[in-house]
Design an enzyme around this catalytic site. Structure first.
Site, PDB file in Angstrom:
ATOM      1  N   PRO A   2       0.817  -1.217   0.000  1.00 30.94           N
ATOM      2  CA  PRO A   2       0.000   0.000   0.000  1.00 30.94           C
ATOM      3  C   PRO A   2       0.850   1.267   0.000  1.00 30.94           C
ATOM      4  O   PRO A   2       1.934   1.314   0.574  1.00 30.94           O
ATOM      5  CB  PRO A   2      -0.808  -0.119   1.290  1.00 30.94           C
ATOM      6  CG  PRO A   2      -0.817  -1.570   1.621  1.00 30.94           C
ATOM      7  CD  PRO A   2       0.507  -2.090   1.140  1.00 30.94           C
ATOM      8  N   GLU A   3       0.322   2.292  -0.647  1.00 33.16           N
ATOM      9  CA  GLU A   3       0.972   3.597  -0.624  1.00 33.16           C
ATOM     10  C   GLU A   3       0.618   4.309   0.687  1.00 33.16           C
ATOM     11  O   GLU A   3      -0.294   3.920   1.421  1.00 33.16           O
ATOM     12  CB  GLU A   3       0.482   4.428  -1.813  1.00 33.16           C
ATOM     13  CG  GLU A   3       0.489   3.705  -3.132  1.00 33.16           C
ATOM     14  CD  GLU A   3       1.834   3.732  -3.843  1.00 33.16           C
ATOM     15  OE1 GLU A   3       2.544   4.742  -3.772  1.00 33.16           O
ATOM     16  OE2 GLU A   3       2.155   2.724  -4.506  1.00 33.16           O
ATOM     17  N   LYS A  51       4.372   3.887   5.932  1.00 36.04           N
ATOM     18  CA  LYS A  51       3.537   2.719   5.657  1.00 36.04           C
ATOM     19  C   LYS A  51       3.314   1.865   6.909  1.00 36.04           C
ATOM     20  O   LYS A  51       2.831   0.736   6.818  1.00 36.04           O
ATOM     21  CB  LYS A  51       4.169   1.886   4.550  1.00 36.04           C
ATOM     22  CG  LYS A  51       4.306   2.650   3.231  1.00 36.04           C
ATOM     23  CD  LYS A  51       4.869   1.767   2.144  1.00 36.04           C
ATOM     24  CE  LYS A  51       5.024   2.541   0.851  1.00 36.04           C
ATOM     25  NZ  LYS A  51       5.485   1.695  -0.263  1.00 36.04           N
ATOM     26  N   ASN A 165       5.000   1.937  -5.374  1.00 39.21           N
ATOM     27  CA  ASN A 165       5.244   1.734  -6.797  1.00 39.21           C
ATOM     28  C   ASN A 165       4.342   2.599  -7.684  1.00 39.21           C
ATOM     29  O   ASN A 165       4.749   3.018  -8.766  1.00 39.21           O
ATOM     30  CB  ASN A 165       5.058   0.254  -7.146  1.00 39.21           C
ATOM     31  CG  ASN A 165       6.052  -0.213  -8.188  1.00 39.21           C
ATOM     32  OD1 ASN A 165       7.127   0.360  -8.334  1.00 39.21           O
ATOM     33  ND2 ASN A 165       5.695  -1.252  -8.921  1.00 39.21           N
ATOM     34  N   ARG A 248      11.174  -4.602  -8.717  1.00 35.89           N
ATOM     35  CA  ARG A 248       9.793  -4.243  -9.009  1.00 35.89           C
ATOM     36  C   ARG A 248       9.658  -3.877 -10.483  1.00 35.89           C
ATOM     37  O   ARG A 248      10.637  -3.725 -11.196  1.00 35.89           O
ATOM     38  CB  ARG A 248       9.352  -3.054  -8.140  1.00 35.89           C
ATOM     39  CG  ARG A 248       9.526  -3.282  -6.656  1.00 35.89           C
ATOM     40  CD  ARG A 248       8.774  -2.271  -5.867  1.00 35.89           C
ATOM     41  NE  ARG A 248       9.151  -2.275  -4.461  1.00 35.89           N
ATOM     42  CZ  ARG A 248       8.548  -1.567  -3.541  1.00 35.89           C
ATOM     43  NH1 ARG A 248       7.547  -0.790  -3.859  1.00 35.89           N
ATOM     44  NH2 ARG A 248       8.948  -1.621  -2.281  1.00 35.89           N
TER      45      ARG A 248
END
Length: 264
Positions: A2-3, A51, A165, A248
């Site tokens: 999660p952002e 986060k 991301n 990623r």
């Protein structure tokens, strides 16, 4: 993963349900803390830090959790049957007379002294959605290694906390450079604008479920490049591409973003 805006939203929901209320149910389903009993204690607040989630409980205790890829906190009215996943995936339960919060698939769950929170989050850079937000310090940390690719620098939570991301891909696009461009090669003024944009986007998105970085209201065009591989770029009309960045993937537009390139 999660952002930061998603974690902020989760923390806000948990804080609304738990803060100021006495726990009538407590169950930490991890071996190290399985015998801990928090019932009878009042939850003081639930605070996001990048986060990470910090649930502070009277008596000088903090329940630290991190969602990573699969974790989730769900809140239900007390007595309502939870449906966030199979019961064996529940790692934590915190309940009061009105609400009960269930933590599913939490890869990080630890009970520590509030005075020791620095052990869990002290390494983080300025929090994009926190009271400690310091854009100048964020720029300084990002530029500490001028040879590091922009995308990697943005994802490093030690530089600034809260970018994942999605925002990494979107910020590189909005800056007009590829995520492989060394941070030190950014033009003067770009680092400051990039950090300001990151702060603005997370602030704008923290209270809404449909994250967006574009100005269009079309539901299929909420983001410029992330998740849009092979689709038309909303600015130049070229095809958006996907490639690897470290461990990623990243999304980018060859027509709009200048700098080093990497093909799939």
């Amino acid at each position: 993963m999660p952002e930061g805006d998603t974690v902020w939203f989760v923390a806000h929901r948990l804080d609304t349900a738990l803060a100021g209320r006495v726990l009538t149910r407590s169950d930490l389903r991890v071996p190290r803390f399985a015998t801990a009993d928090l019932t009878g204690r009042r939850v003081l607040d639930v605070t996001p830090r990048g986060k990470h989630l910090l649930t502070r409980i009277e008596g000088g205790l903090t329940l630290h959790s991190h969602l990573r890829m699969d974790g989730a906190w769900r809140v239900y009215a007390t007595g309502e049957r939870p449906h966030g996943g199979p019961e064996h995936q529940i790692r934590a339960i915190l309940g009061n007379a009105e609400f009960t919060a269930y933590g599913y698939r939490l890869p990080v769950l630890e009970l520590l002294r509030t005075a020791d929170e620095v052990r869990a989050v002290g390494h983080l850079g300025p929090d994009l959605l926190g009271p400690d937000w310091d854009p100048g310090e964020a720029v300084r940390r990002l530029g500490a290694d001028p040879t590091r690719p922009l995308g990697e620098a943005l994802l490093d939570q030690r530089n600034l906390a809260g970018i994942g991301n999605v925002y990494k891909s979107e910020l590189a696009f909005l800056a007009g450079v590829t995520p492989w461009l060394p941070f030190g090669d950014l033009s003067p003024g770009v680092p400051e604008r990039l950090v300001a944009t990151a702060h603005r986007l997370l602030e704008e998105n923290k209270e809404r479920p449909d994250r967006r970085t574009t100005t269009t209201r079309r539901p299929t065009e909420r983001l410029y490049v992330y998740g849009r591989e092979g689709r038309t770029c909303l600015r130049c009309g070229g095809a958006v591409r996907k490639a690897e960045l470290g461990d990623r993937v990243t999304y980018w537009c060859p027509g709009c973003q200048k700098g080093p390139r990497r093909e799939p």
